[in-house]
Scaffold this motif. Structure first.
Motif, PDB file in Angstrom:
ATOM      1  N   ASN A 157       0.840  -1.200   0.000  1.00 45.29           N
ATOM      2  CA  ASN A 157       0.000   0.000   0.000  1.00 45.29           C
ATOM      3  C   ASN A 157       0.878   1.254   0.000  1.00 45.29           C
ATOM      4  O   ASN A 157       1.513   1.577   1.014  1.00 45.29           O
ATOM      5  N   ALA A 158       0.943   1.953  -1.126  1.00 46.93           N
ATOM      6  CA  ALA A 158       1.745   3.171  -1.231  1.00 46.93           C
ATOM      7  C   ALA A 158       0.880   4.370  -0.852  1.00 46.93           C
ATOM      8  O   ALA A 158      -0.184   4.593  -1.435  1.00 46.93           O
ATOM      9  N   LEU A 159       1.332   5.133   0.144  1.00 45.72           N
ATOM     10  CA  LEU A 159       0.568   6.272   0.642  1.00 45.72           C
ATOM     11  C   LEU A 159       1.458   7.507   0.715  1.00 45.72           C
ATOM     12  O   LEU A 159       2.655   7.415   0.991  1.00 45.72           O
ATOM     13  N   LEU A 160       0.848   8.673   0.493  1.00 48.99           N
ATOM     14  CA  LEU A 160       1.527   9.959   0.619  1.00 48.99           C
ATOM     15  C   LEU A 160       1.111  10.617   1.928  1.00 48.99           C
ATOM     16  O   LEU A 160      -0.085  10.809   2.176  1.00 48.99           O
ATOM     17  N   ALA A 161       2.077  10.993   2.738  1.00 55.55           N
ATOM     18  CA  ALA A 161       1.768  11.577   4.044  1.00 55.55           C
ATOM     19  C   ALA A 161       0.973  12.869   3.912  1.00 55.55           C
ATOM     20  O   ALA A 161       0.082  13.153   4.724  1.00 55.55           O
ATOM     21  N   GLU A 162       1.271  13.667   2.879  1.00 59.07           N
ATOM     22  CA  GLU A 162       0.597  14.953   2.730  1.00 59.07           C
ATOM     23  C   GLU A 162      -0.890  14.808   2.405  1.00 59.07           C
ATOM     24  O   GLU A 162      -1.664  15.758   2.568  1.00 59.07           O
ATOM     25  N   ASP A 163      -1.308  13.608   1.963  1.00 57.25           N
ATOM     26  CA  ASP A 163      -2.734  13.352   1.722  1.00 57.25           C
ATOM     27  C   ASP A 163      -3.512  13.204   3.017  1.00 57.25           C
ATOM     28  O   ASP A 163      -4.746  13.131   3.002  1.00 57.25           O
ATOM     29  N   TYR A 164      -2.790  13.167   4.134  1.00 52.97           N
ATOM     30  CA  TYR A 164      -3.433  12.942   5.439  1.00 52.97           C
ATOM     31  C   TYR A 164      -3.010  14.024   6.438  1.00 52.97           C
ATOM     32  O   TYR A 164      -2.829  13.774   7.626  1.00 52.97           O
ATOM     33  N   HIS A 169       6.188  16.361   2.602  1.00 50.42           N
ATOM     34  CA  HIS A 169       6.037  15.292   1.619  1.00 50.42           C
ATOM     35  C   HIS A 169       6.679  14.011   2.136  1.00 50.42           C
ATOM     36  O   HIS A 169       7.763  14.035   2.722  1.00 50.42           O
ATOM     37  N   ARG A 170       6.028  12.896   1.910  1.00 47.71           N
ATOM     38  CA  ARG A 170       6.632  11.608   2.260  1.00 47.71           C
ATOM     39  C   ARG A 170       5.828  10.506   1.570  1.00 47.71           C
ATOM     40  O   ARG A 170       4.640  10.382   1.794  1.00 47.71           O
ATOM     41  N   LYS A 171       6.492   9.742   0.732  1.00 46.05           N
ATOM     42  CA  LYS A 171       5.854   8.589   0.113  1.00 46.05           C
ATOM     43  C   LYS A 171       6.447   7.335   0.740  1.00 46.05           C
ATOM     44  O   LYS A 171       7.664   7.142   0.726  1.00 46.05           O
ATOM     45  N   ARG A 172       5.579   6.499   1.273  1.00 42.13           N
ATOM     46  CA  ARG A 172       6.024   5.269   1.907  1.00 42.13           C
ATOM     47  C   ARG A 172       5.091   4.129   1.515  1.00 42.13           C
ATOM     48  O   ARG A 172       3.936   4.351   1.143  1.00 42.13           O
ATOM     49  N   VAL A 173       5.615   2.924   1.598  1.00 45.55           N
ATOM     50  CA  VAL A 173       4.811   1.739   1.332  1.00 45.55           C
ATOM     51  C   VAL A 173       4.530   1.044   2.660  1.00 45.55           C
ATOM     52  O   VAL A 173       5.420   0.920   3.512  1.00 45.55           O
ATOM     53  N   PHE A 174       3.295   0.638   2.841  1.00 44.65           N
ATOM     54  CA  PHE A 174       2.857  -0.052   4.046  1.00 44.65           C
ATOM     55  C   PHE A 174       2.436  -1.464   3.630  1.00 44.65           C
ATOM     56  O   PHE A 174       1.392  -1.654   3.004  1.00 44.65           O
ATOM     57  N   ILE A 175       3.297  -2.412   3.964  1.00 43.14           N
ATOM     58  CA  ILE A 175       3.089  -3.798   3.555  1.00 43.14           C
ATOM     59  C   ILE A 175       2.221  -4.474   4.599  1.00 43.14           C
ATOM     60  O   ILE A 175       2.531  -4.445   5.794  1.00 43.14           O
ATOM     61  N   SER A 176       1.135  -5.088   4.144  1.00 36.79           N
ATOM     62  CA  SER A 176       0.162  -5.629   5.086  1.00 36.79           C
ATOM     63  C   SER A 176      -0.532  -6.848   4.502  1.00 36.79           C
ATOM     64  O   SER A 176      -0.415  -7.146   3.308  1.00 36.79           O
ATOM     65  N   ASN A 177      -1.260  -7.543   5.358  1.00 36.45           N
ATOM     66  CA  ASN A 177      -2.070  -8.676   4.894  1.00 36.45           C
ATOM     67  C   ASN A 177      -3.464  -8.232   4.479  1.00 36.45           C
ATOM     68  O   ASN A 177      -4.305  -9.065   4.134  1.00 36.45           O
ATOM     69  N   ILE A 178      -3.722  -6.928   4.519  1.00 36.84           N
ATOM     70  CA  ILE A 178      -4.987  -6.394   4.009  1.00 36.84           C
ATOM     71  C   ILE A 178      -4.688  -5.149   3.174  1.00 36.84           C
ATOM     72  O   ILE A 178      -3.669  -4.479   3.396  1.00 36.84           O
ATOM     73  N   PRO A 179      -5.566  -4.809   2.224  1.00 35.48           N
ATOM     74  CA  PRO A 179      -5.399  -3.520   1.547  1.00 35.48           C
ATOM     75  C   PRO A 179      -5.698  -2.394   2.530  1.00 35.48           C
ATOM     76  O   PRO A 179      -6.609  -2.506   3.349  1.00 35.48           O
ATOM     77  N   ILE A 180      -4.911  -1.320   2.476  1.00 32.67           N
ATOM     78  CA  ILE A 180      -5.092  -0.187   3.384  1.00 32.67           C
ATOM     79  C   ILE A 180      -5.377   1.048   2.540  1.00 32.67           C
ATOM     80  O   ILE A 180      -4.503   1.531   1.814  1.00 32.67           O
ATOM     81  N   THR A 181      -6.603   1.546   2.639  1.00 32.11           N
ATOM     82  CA  THR A 181      -7.016   2.689   1.815  1.00 32.11           C
ATOM     83  C   THR A 181      -7.755   3.723   2.663  1.00 32.11           C
ATOM     84  O   THR A 181      -8.976   3.866   2.555  1.00 32.11           O
ATOM     85  N   PRO A 182      -7.042   4.443   3.521  1.00 23.87           N
ATOM     86  CA  PRO A 182      -7.710   5.476   4.323  1.00 23.87           C
ATOM     87  C   PRO A 182      -8.255   6.588   3.434  1.00 23.87           C
ATOM     88  O   PRO A 182      -7.726   6.848   2.355  1.00 23.87           O
ATOM     89  N   ARG A 183      -9.298   7.234   3.925  1.00 24.09           N
ATOM     90  CA  ARG A 183      -9.856   8.359   3.175  1.00 24.09           C
ATOM     91  C   ARG A 183      -8.885   9.528   3.200  1.00 24.09           C
ATOM     92  O   ARG A 183      -8.393   9.937   4.249  1.00 24.09           O
ATOM     93  N   LYS A 184      -8.607  10.096   2.034  1.00 26.93           N
ATOM     94  CA  LYS A 184      -7.683  11.217   1.938  1.00 26.93           C
ATOM     95  C   LYS A 184      -8.364  12.512   2.383  1.00 26.93           C
ATOM     96  O   LYS A 184      -9.578  12.669   2.258  1.00 26.93           O
ATOM     97  N   SER A 185      -7.549  13.416   2.887  1.00 28.03           N
ATOM     98  CA  SER A 185      -8.035  14.747   3.246  1.00 28.03           C
ATOM     99  C   SER A 185      -7.874  15.673   2.044  1.00 28.03           C
ATOM    100  O   SER A 185      -6.945  15.533   1.246  1.00 28.03           O
ATOM    101  N   SER A 186      -8.759  16.632   1.918  1.00 23.74           N
ATOM    102  CA  SER A 186      -8.652  17.617   0.839  1.00 23.74           C
ATOM    103  C   SER A 186      -7.739  18.776   1.230  1.00 23.74           C
ATOM    104  O   SER A 186      -7.382  19.609   0.403  1.00 23.74           O
ATOM    105  N   ARG A 187      -7.333  18.824   2.494  1.00 20.34           N
ATOM    106  CA  ARG A 187      -6.491  19.912   2.999  1.00 20.34           C
ATOM    107  C   ARG A 187      -5.021  19.630   2.760  1.00 20.34           C
ATOM    108  O   ARG A 187      -4.578  18.497   2.785  1.00 20.34           O
ATOM    109  N   ARG A 188      -4.265  20.692   2.550  1.00 19.55           N
ATOM    110  CA  ARG A 188      -2.812  20.645   2.578  1.00 19.55           C
ATOM    111  C   ARG A 188      -2.366  21.635   3.647  1.00 19.55           C
ATOM    112  O   ARG A 188      -2.718  22.820   3.587  1.00 19.55           O
ATOM    113  N   ILE A 189      -1.625  21.168   4.623  1.00 20.80           N
ATOM    114  CA  ILE A 189      -1.145  22.036   5.687  1.00 20.80           C
ATOM    115  C   ILE A 189       0.231  22.573   5.291  1.00 20.80           C
ATOM    116  O   ILE A 189       1.170  21.803   5.080  1.00 20.80           O
ATOM    117  N   THR A 190       0.341  23.870   5.182  1.00 21.48           N
ATOM    118  CA  THR A 190       1.589  24.488   4.739  1.00 21.48           C
ATOM    119  C   THR A 190       2.586  24.614   5.901  1.00 21.48           C
ATOM    120  O   THR A 190       2.225  24.488   7.074  1.00 21.48           O
TER     121      THR A 190
END
Length: 324
Positions: A157-164, A169-190
């Motif tokens: 599961n590849a996720l971008l930290a800034e989407d939450y 910025h941070r792109k990381r992969v979260f390896i799991s036995n289930i798909p992980i798809t949290p709801r993204k936020s529409s906000r960007r915190i500067t």
């Protein structure tokens, strides 16, 4: 009242991953493992209820671990094995991707995470690392290793930290036995929003001491930098990478790394540890233990707390479905 799920944090570092789980109110850490003493002390300071083991994970066998926490006590295992063997930022990275996992002593620590998952067989495990851990045969190798301990299907599961709502910025992969798809936020915190309400460095505020000023010649160069420009560049395995970047207040920050030092957008100085921690979404009540460089490193090596929190909420929902 919804249940509180129990978890173990392997390669816990200071506890950024655990902080996100804690902030949901739905999880409790029973055990954390890290061999870096300042990180273990930091974890214990912020999660005093947890058993914290400051040992080399290679020395922890099944009898010892399950004697501390029994397999039927936990629901989840999380962890962040070292990314240095896999990241392109490491100029000493082994050329053969499989050697990074099986020959590099630090890369082998990933296999020890899998070993511990096999001891406990949790309902869900989540292992965080850089996306390069999936390159050129590594994805298949990891799937095989997890299958050996009882998990037939693995998700990357590849996720971008800034989407939450992480201010960097941070792109990381979260390896799991289930798909992980949290709801993204529409906000960007500067950067400006993240740092705006902090007091001046040196005031009574945890981990907010002003760093030493750089030498006079470097200070002159810092003064001339524009937002987004770097004072230096260093060479990783794949490309030249910036460091000592003067932050643009109107955007998110670049990726925070253990080696990262950022320049304040409006002042000719480096960020304090607390300011850097703000860029990773740490709460101001989270206290870092150790020397200043050790504190910066713990911040940069953490899972951003807002991203961890989004993952934790998602996992809590999946576990609730099993309960009902």
């Amino acid at each position: 009242m919804k249940p509180v799920y129990k978890y173990i944090d392997v390669f816990s570092g200071a506890g950024g991953f655990s902080l996100g789980f804690h902030l949901t109110g739905r999880f409790k850490s029973l055990l954390a493992i890290d061999n870096f003493k300042p990180a273990a002390l930091t974890y214990k300071t912020n999660f005093p209820h947890a058993l914290v083991v400051n040992e080399d994970v290679k020395e922890l066998d099944k009898e010892l671990l399950t004697g501390m926490v029994k397999p039927d006590e936990i629901d989840v295992i999380i962890g962040s094995p070292p990314c240095e063997p896999f990241t392109g930022a490491n100029p000493m990275r082994k050329k053969d991707p499989l050697d990074r996992l099986y020959s590099d002593p630090m890369g082998q620590l990933t296999l020890h995470f899998i070993r511990i998952v096999g001891y406990y067989r949790p309902k869900i495990f989540v292992m965080e690392n850089v996306p390069a851990i999936t390159e050129d045969g590594l994805r298949d190798a990891l799937s095989i290793e997890f299958k050996r301990v009882g998990y037939e299907k693995i998700y990357f599961n590849a996720l971008l930290a800034e989407d939450y709502e992480t201010p960097s910025h941070r792109k990381r992969v979260f390896i799991s036995n289930i798909p992980i798809t949290p709801r993204k936020s529409s906000r960007r915190i500067t950067v400006k929003e993240a740092l705006s309400d902090l007091p001046e460095p040196g005031e009574a505020f945890p981990n907010h001491e002003r760093p030493p000023d750089p030498p006079w010649r470097k200070l002159k160069r810092i003064h001339r930098l524009r937002w987004g420009e770097a004072l230096i560049h260093y060479h990783g395995a794949e490309k030249s990478l910036p460091n000592m970047v003067k932050l643009n207040p109107n955007t998110i920050a670049p990726t925070v790394l253990g080696s990262s030092r950022f320049i304040h957008p409006f002042e000719d100085r480096f960020l304090t540890v607390r300011e850097q921690a703000r860029l990773m979404g740490f709460t101001d009540t989270f206290v870092f233990i150790g020397g200043r460089d050790e504190q910066y490193n713990m911040v940069g090596e953490a899972v951003p707390a807002p991203l961890a929190k989004a993952i934790a909420w998602y996992l809590a929902g999946k576990l609730d479905e099993e309960v009902t």
